[in-house]
Design an enzyme around this catalytic site. Structure first.
Site, PDB file in Angstrom:
ATOM      1  CG  ASP A 193      -2.268   0.303   0.666  1.00  0.00           C
ATOM      2  OD1 ASP A 193      -2.237   2.012   0.836  1.00  0.00           O
ATOM      3  OD2 ASP A 193      -3.193  -0.191   1.165  1.00  0.00           O
ATOM      4  CG  HIS A 260      -4.403   2.201  -2.074  1.00  0.00           C
ATOM      5  ND1 HIS A 260      -4.035   3.165  -0.970  1.00  0.00           N
ATOM      6  CD2 HIS A 260      -5.843   1.534  -1.880  1.00  0.00           C
ATOM      7  CE1 HIS A 260      -5.346   3.144  -0.179  1.00  0.00           C
ATOM      8  NE2 HIS A 260      -6.536   2.746  -1.507  1.00  0.00           N
ATOM      9  CD  GLU A 323     -10.009   3.624  -0.439  1.00  0.00           C
ATOM     10  OE1 GLU A 323     -10.754   4.415   0.172  1.00  0.00           O
ATOM     11  OE2 GLU A 323      -9.066   3.763   0.049  1.00  0.00           O
TER      12      GLU A 323
END
Length: 765
Positions: A193, A260, A323
């Site tokens: 991440d 990420h 995201e």
């Protein structure tokens, strides 16, 4: 009084309905028969001479019983015999469902039969639970019964986030052990991440030399480390994969893309969009760094996936896909040219193309892509499996399109969400997801047809670790809510029974204690309620005791001593003269402890005070987190409530008669939150002093200013500090609105405790 009678029924009636066998998850079919069978150190476990699977399961049972019951059984090879435990890997076993087993206990012995290796192992897990029904050690009488059992879903998962906070190999194995005992079979391991790259890739050593480490916001100060991180070597990963496989658990790795990606780009800037090297992120939330979409970057990703696939034999490889805000792609002329060259509509379509390319690469190597539900937004490979986290809509859409689905919605199955709103709750996200809400989760959305529902492979709970920095935090968040999850994904839907589940929990909590698992007792924690205002006026408190689950017997004391199983039994609200200290603990029917004692001191000072975590948000924003003083804290407390978008909390119905001053225990926190496009929603307020102030308004948040307390210089003051101010005379009860006006680009501030100070010499009630 009606409420008290209802509460008493819940507590005492619930305790009286104890299950004769404490099995979690509950088997598909269970029938008690007459008789018992005694298992002691002389009992043998019999396996066939060439049955390797049976021997492995027998060895697992022997080791687990020695640890948790102090029983030491011997394994022998040969034909089934009376007076023994027989484990049989039998292609002709009566239970035909995959991963199923039959377990029979008679006065002559115990037998477990299964057609496949998984089923035999799960039968042994059930047998272990039968052999650990209480806190005793040594010999145990097992009731005669017949079990025919198999799982409801094929995917019974738990996600562990090792990217935000790193767990040791021993910690990961501990979690795997508990998964096995709950018949969960998929560990989704989140390994990369923005905040860390945790897997050794030999072709790209910078991923772990640079990407596995971040510099904390306050490095080297206040106990913070100079750097934070760690990674798993390939040998360690092979060891963990083998350890999980021996417990019939598949590990599905997650390598996040295209977003990420900040830790990867920090290691190799050329795979990013800008070519510039960022730091490994210290900010939770949504960071902007994406992978590039050129051939060089895809070669990098393919090479990484080659090593990942060599380490993880799982059919599925998780590629994230969530995201990925498209700011960098939108700002890049090269990316925009790529979109035009591919005749794509926009950046979402480019992500679909990106994921499709990765899916093709995995498919060519005999693997299958799985990703979060954002992969649906720009189109997705036909054989991709979708993990639905943004509620259930992603799952519904995917199933309607013919994709297999794993249910993992927020907040329903997010175990980093807190378990209560009580003052002693640990760090985590809001809203509250208690034990009952996890048990009530329905994995198959009701709007799906039977054909669409067949695409639901199962469900998993997620343990994100932004706010869970240690394994103690992880275990507190996961257990016993994993017990509820295990029953939801294993047991037949018609068999789910909340009261029956609660009756089986005392034995399970004892198993946790035997294995030193730091589980949460929140569901059974005694809550001590009273009307603060009435107590202040009368000098005595009407006290009500309860707990979340409505289960167990609450015992209490009023003299400051620790409550025990023979202390006063709570049956109805009682009156106590102030000052008094109430301590209360919850016990099961067998006298075992369900929740340790909680304490509440009742005197004038405490009744004029509120913990910061007990102060609600001001109207207009539901955002709320419970956080610790530093992002990488190693203790469970203290915990503070913050609203990232509106630094405003209320003290409702504050009793202001005779109050002349206010005292606030305050704390300065790191502002390590990447809000991306939501940053525009943060409320900024003008300040009157260099570093801002805590302003107290009366009645409304735009009401008259009653006090304004300047904040100290962050560079010259401790993180925790006190604020004091005089209050103008007020009569009666008023809402106090407490607002921090500090600059939004600076540190965050929270309230530890607010105390109203009465005039000197005012009599104690």
């Amino acid at each position: 009084m009606k409420f008290a009678s209802f509460l008493l029924c819940l507590l005492l009636c619930g305790a009286a309905q104890a299950s004769p066998v404490s099995l979690i998850p509950m088997p598909a079919q269970l029938k008690l028969t007459d008789g018992t069978f005694k298992v002691d150190d002389g009992t043998r476990i019999v396996v066939a001479a060439n049955d390797t699977a049976a021997r492995r399961s027998a060895q697992y049972l022997v080791a687990l019983l020695a640890q948790t019951r102090g029983l030491h059984l011997q394994i022998v090879e040969g034909a089934p015999a009376d007076g023994a435990i027989v484990l049989s890997h039998n292609p002709q076993a009566s239970v035909t469902q995959a991963q199923g087993y039959a377990l029979d206990v008679t006065s002559r012995g115990i037998r477990v039969d299964a057609r496949d290796d998984d089923g035999l192992f799960y039968g042994v897990v059930t047998l272990w639970q039968l052999l650990t029904p209480d806190a005793q050690h040594g010999a145990v009488q097992v009731p005669a019964l017949h079990v025919a059992d198999w799982p409801r879903f094929a995917w019974r998962g738990l996600m562990l986030d090792s990217a935000r906070h790193f767990q040791s190999v021993a910690d990961v194995k501990t979690l795997i052990d508990q998964m096995a005992q709950h018949k969960l079979n998929v560990l989704h391991w989140h390994l990369t991440d923005d905040q860390g790259w945790r897997i050794e890739i030999k072709r790209y050593p910078e991923l772990t030399r640079i990407g596995a480490w971040r510099t904390p916001p306050d490095a080297g100060k206040n106990g913070e480390p100079q750097r934070y991180g760690g990674y798993y070597t390939q040998d360690q990963i092979r060891d963990v994969v083998a350890y999980a496989a021996a417990r019939h658990i598949t590990i599905v790795p997650e390598i996040d893309m295209p977003g990420h990606a900040q830790a990867a780009v920090a290691s190799y800037p050329q795979i990013g969009v800008t070519g510039k090297r960022p730091a490994v992120s210290v900010d939770w939330g949504v960071n902007p760094y994406l992978y590039n979409v050129d051939d060089q970057t895809f070669q990098f990703i393919d090479n990484v996936l080659d090593e990942v696939m060599a380490l993880f034999p799982s059919h599925y490889i998780h590629v994230g896909g969530d995201e990925a805000i498209k700011d960098q792609w939108q700002a890049s002329s090269a990316i925009q040219a790529k979109i035009r060259a591919l005749h794509l509509k926009d950046e979402d379509a480019l992500q679909g193309w990106f994921i499709g390319r990765i899916g093709s690469y995995l498919s060519a190597h005999g693997r299958r892509l799985i990703g979060w539900d954002e992969i649906l937004d720009g189109g997705v490979p036909a054989d991709a499996t979708v993990m639905s986290w943004r509620g259930t809509q992603g799952a519904i859409k995917a199933a309607e399109l013919g994709h297999d689905v794993v249910m993992s919605p927020a907040p329903d199955l997010y175990l980093d969400d807190v378990q209560s709103d009580l003052a002693d709750e640990s760090a985590g996200r809001i809203p509250v997801r208690d034990l009952a809400s996890v048990y009530a989760f329905q994995p198959i959305p009701s709007v799906l047809s039977a054909a669409q529902a067949a695409h639901v492979l199962g469900a998993q709970a997620n343990v994100w670790t932004e706010h869970l920095p240690t394994m103690q935090h992880v275990e507190h968040a996961a257990f016993p809510r994993v017990d509820a999850l295990s029953e939801v994904v294993w047991s037949p839907a018609a068999a789910l029974d909340w009261k029956g589940f609660l009756s089986r929990m005392p034995a399970q909590l004892q198993r946790y204690r035997d294995q030193k698992i730091a589980y949460a007792d929140t569901a059974f924690e005694a809550q001590i309620h009273l009307d603060d205002q009435a107590a202040l006026k009368s000098g005595q408190a009407q006290v009500t005791l309860s707990n979340q689950a409505g289960y167990g017997a609450i015992r209490y004391t009023l003299d400051g001593s620790a409550p025990g199983p023979h202390s006063l039994l709570y049956t109805a609200p009682f009156t106590a003269k102030l000052p008094v200290t109430v301590k209360a603990a919850t016990y099961a029917q067998d006298g075992s402890l369900l929740a340790t004692a909680r304490t509440r001191v009742l005197d004038r000072a405490s009744l004029l005070s509120r913990e910061g975590v007990d102060l609600p948000n001001c109207p207009g924003s539901d955002s709320r987190l419970r956080v610790q003083p530093m992002p990488d804290a190693t203790s469970m407390a203290p915990v503070y409530a913050i609203n990232l978008f509106n630094a405003c909390q209320q003290f409702p119905s504050a009793p202001l008669d005779g109050v002349t001053a206010i005292h606030v225990d305050a704390v300065r926190l790191e502002n390590n939150y990447a809000l991306a496009h939501d940053a525009k929603s943060v409320i900024s307020r003008p300040r009157a002093t260099p570093h801002g102030e805590l302003v107290v308004h009366g009645d409304r948040c735009d009401g008259p200013v009653l006090a304004s307390m300047p904040l100290p210089d962050p560079a010259a003051s401790a993180r925790r500090f006190s604020l004091d101010a005089k209050l103008p005379p007020q009569q009666g009860e008023h809402t106090l609105c407490l607002i921090y006006t500090a600059p939004v680009e600076g540190p965050l501030y929270a309230i530890g405790r607010v105390s109203l100070i009465a005039a000197a010499g005012r009599a104690e009630p």
